[in-house]
Design a protein around this motif. Structure first.
Motif, PDB file in Angstrom:
ATOM      1  N   PHE A 120       0.832  -1.206   0.000  1.00  0.00           N
ATOM      2  CA  PHE A 120       0.000   0.000   0.000  1.00  0.00           C
ATOM      3  C   PHE A 120       0.868   1.258   0.000  1.00  0.00           C
ATOM      4  O   PHE A 120       0.591   2.223  -0.713  1.00  0.00           O
ATOM      5  CB  PHE A 120      -0.921   0.016   1.220  1.00  0.00           C
ATOM      6  N   GLY A 121       1.914   1.241   0.824  1.00  0.00           N
ATOM      7  CA  GLY A 121       2.786   2.405   0.897  1.00  0.00           C
ATOM      8  C   GLY A 121       3.439   2.724  -0.428  1.00  0.00           C
ATOM      9  O   GLY A 121       3.496   3.891  -0.845  1.00  0.00           O
ATOM     10  N   LEU A 122       3.920   1.695  -1.124  1.00  0.00           N
ATOM     11  CA  LEU A 122       4.561   1.896  -2.418  1.00  0.00           C
ATOM     12  C   LEU A 122       3.546   2.352  -3.467  1.00  0.00           C
ATOM     13  O   LEU A 122       3.826   3.250  -4.267  1.00  0.00           O
ATOM     14  CB  LEU A 122       5.231   0.592  -2.864  1.00  0.00           C
ATOM     15  N   ALA A 123       2.379   1.724  -3.475  1.00  0.00           N
ATOM     16  CA  ALA A 123       1.365   2.051  -4.484  1.00  0.00           C
ATOM     17  C   ALA A 123       0.816   3.466  -4.308  1.00  0.00           C
ATOM     18  O   ALA A 123       0.545   4.158  -5.299  1.00  0.00           O
ATOM     19  CB  ALA A 123       0.227   1.039  -4.415  1.00  0.00           C
ATOM     20  N   LEU A 124       0.681   3.887  -3.052  1.00  0.00           N
ATOM     21  CA  LEU A 124       0.088   5.196  -2.775  1.00  0.00           C
ATOM     22  C   LEU A 124       1.126   6.304  -2.634  1.00  0.00           C
ATOM     23  O   LEU A 124       0.787   7.487  -2.641  1.00  0.00           O
ATOM     24  CB  LEU A 124      -0.742   5.133  -1.488  1.00  0.00           C
ATOM     25  N   GLY A 125       2.389   5.922  -2.456  1.00  0.00           N
ATOM     26  CA  GLY A 125       3.435   6.909  -2.240  1.00  0.00           C
ATOM     27  C   GLY A 125       3.317   7.593  -0.892  1.00  0.00           C
ATOM     28  O   GLY A 125       3.575   8.793  -0.776  1.00  0.00           O
ATOM     29  N   VAL A 126       2.913   6.818   0.144  1.00  0.00           N
ATOM     30  CA  VAL A 126       2.732   7.375   1.486  1.00  0.00           C
ATOM     31  C   VAL A 126       3.645   6.650   2.466  1.00  0.00           C
ATOM     32  O   VAL A 126       4.076   5.524   2.205  1.00  0.00           O
ATOM     33  CB  VAL A 126       1.263   7.267   1.946  1.00  0.00           C
ATOM     34  N   PRO A 127       3.948   7.263   3.620  1.00  0.00           N
ATOM     35  CA  PRO A 127       4.812   6.602   4.591  1.00  0.00           C
ATOM     36  C   PRO A 127       4.130   5.408   5.250  1.00  0.00           C
ATOM     37  O   PRO A 127       2.902   5.394   5.420  1.00  0.00           O
ATOM     38  CB  PRO A 127       5.092   7.702   5.623  1.00  0.00           C
ATOM     39  N   VAL A 128       4.936   4.418   5.604  1.00  0.00           N
ATOM     40  CA  VAL A 128       4.458   3.248   6.337  1.00  0.00           C
ATOM     41  C   VAL A 128       5.155   3.231   7.697  1.00  0.00           C
ATOM     42  O   VAL A 128       6.379   3.196   7.766  1.00  0.00           O
ATOM     43  CB  VAL A 128       4.744   1.944   5.568  1.00  0.00           C
ATOM     44  N   HIS A 129       4.363   3.260   8.752  1.00  0.00           N
ATOM     45  CA  HIS A 129       4.891   3.320  10.110  1.00  0.00           C
ATOM     46  C   HIS A 129       4.681   1.986  10.815  1.00  0.00           C
ATOM     47  O   HIS A 129       3.610   1.379  10.718  1.00  0.00           O
ATOM     48  CB  HIS A 129       4.175   4.407  10.921  1.00  0.00           C
TER      49      HIS A 129
ATOM     50  N   GLU B  75       9.019   9.492  16.638  1.00  0.00           N
ATOM     51  CA  GLU B  75       9.390   8.676  15.486  1.00  0.00           C
ATOM     52  C   GLU B  75       8.940   7.246  15.728  1.00  0.00           C
ATOM     53  O   GLU B  75       9.292   6.638  16.744  1.00  0.00           O
ATOM     54  CB  GLU B  75      10.903   8.719  15.262  1.00  0.00           C
ATOM     55  N   LEU B  76       8.160   6.699  14.820  1.00  0.00           N
ATOM     56  CA  LEU B  76       7.686   5.335  14.976  1.00  0.00           C
ATOM     57  C   LEU B  76       8.697   4.344  14.406  1.00  0.00           C
ATOM     58  O   LEU B  76       9.713   4.728  13.826  1.00  0.00           O
ATOM     59  CB  LEU B  76       6.327   5.175  14.292  1.00  0.00           C
ATOM     60  N   LEU B  77       8.410   3.070  14.583  1.00  0.00           N
ATOM     61  CA  LEU B  77       9.326   2.027  14.135  1.00  0.00           C
ATOM     62  C   LEU B  77       9.273   1.866  12.613  1.00  0.00           C
ATOM     63  O   LEU B  77       8.253   2.165  11.986  1.00  0.00           O
ATOM     64  CB  LEU B  77       8.951   0.690  14.782  1.00  0.00           C
ATOM     65  N   PRO B  78      10.348   1.363  12.017  1.00  0.00           N
ATOM     66  CA  PRO B  78      10.257   0.989  10.601  1.00  0.00           C
ATOM     67  C   PRO B  78       9.338  -0.223  10.476  1.00  0.00           C
ATOM     68  O   PRO B  78       9.200  -1.006  11.422  1.00  0.00           O
ATOM     69  CB  PRO B  78      11.703   0.642  10.229  1.00  0.00           C
ATOM     70  N   PRO B  79       8.699  -0.410   9.334  1.00  0.00           N
ATOM     71  CA  PRO B  79       7.778  -1.532   9.163  1.00  0.00           C
ATOM     72  C   PRO B  79       8.515  -2.840   8.888  1.00  0.00           C
ATOM     73  O   PRO B  79       8.423  -3.418   7.795  1.00  0.00           O
ATOM     74  CB  PRO B  79       6.927  -1.098   7.966  1.00  0.00           C
ATOM     75  N   ARG B  80       9.241  -3.300   9.882  1.00  0.00           N
ATOM     76  CA  ARG B  80      10.014  -4.531   9.761  1.00  0.00           C
ATOM     77  C   ARG B  80       9.615  -5.494  10.865  1.00  0.00           C
ATOM     78  O   ARG B  80       9.360  -5.076  11.993  1.00  0.00           O
ATOM     79  CB  ARG B  80      11.515  -4.228   9.832  1.00  0.00           C
TER      80      ARG B  80
END
Length: 220
Positions: free
Chosen positions: A82-91, A194-199
């Motif tokens: 979703f983040g890549l398709a929409l060009g939005v940040p993923v938290h 700052e939130l975590l990376p989506p990993r």
């Protein structure tokens, strides 16, 4: 702000939409074996209930676990897509933190423990000073080994409910909700945190392993 939140780190398949002030819509289903099947239809339902489209989303929040490998990666891969398709940040946000945050409505009266089912007769757990403050790193252990660390503390989560000898004082909720995940993320983002990376936060190796000393067959 329009946050799409989702979590598949526990048996719950949960999705919510949050506008930075309140939850607009949410969906919660508990089925440990159907994360991949249930997640996208849940996203569609939440968007339809809120009367909006996916391209209106300005950010994605995903529970990073700890959780079992198979279920957890469904949510993380979906959030990344979703983040890549929409060009939005993923938290990313710790699933245990969201479950602790959701427990704010219960009468905990001080420090408590969050524990989710890690299978193999173990729990994923962490200790909290209050619903917003975690004081230990997430860990995976056998409940019997936690007697000293959790003695006298109320506990939240389905993992605690499975082991009453180790967690005699269990409160609700049992499973995380994306509504709590989204609300906590919105609160922290508004505060400039700052939130975590989506990993993924796995804490241990996957259940599925390549067999050791297997015989290699080569063509003659």
């Amino acid at each position: 702000m329009l946050l799409l939140a989702l979590d598949t780190a526990t048996p719950a398949v949960t999705v919510a939409l949050h506008d930075g002030t309140s939850v607009l819509a949410s969906s919660n289903q508990v089925d440990a074996r159907r994360h991949g099947e249930l997640l996208l239809p849940a996203v569609d339902r939440v968007l339809a209930e809120a009367g909006t489209r996916l391209d209106a989303v300005t950010g994605v929040v995903v529970g990073v676990g700890p959780g079992p490998y198979t279920g957890l990666r469904v949510g993380l891969m979906t959030a990344d897509t979703f983040g890549l398709a929409l060009g939005v940040p993923v938290h990313g946000l710790c699933t245990l933190d969201a479950l602790a945050y959701e427990a704010a409505g219960t009468d905990l009266g001080g420090p408590f423990v969050v524990a989710t089912d890690a299978r193999r007769k173990e729990v994923y757990w962490a200790r909290y000073e209050d619903p917003r403050t975690r004081v230990t790193e997430p860990a995976v252990d056998r409940p019997a080994d936690l007697a000293e660390a959790v003695a006298g503390l109320p506990a939240v989560g389905a993992g605690a409910a499975l082991y009453p000898d180790a967690f005699p004082d269990v409160r609700g909720p049992e499973h995380v909700s994306a509504a709590a995940l989204a609300a906590l993320a919105a609160e922290r983002l508004a505060a400039g945190a700052e939130l975590l990376p989506p990993r993924p936060l796995y804490l241990r190796r996957p259940d599925a392993q390549v067999p050791k000393n297997y015989k290699v067959v080569t063509p003659k």
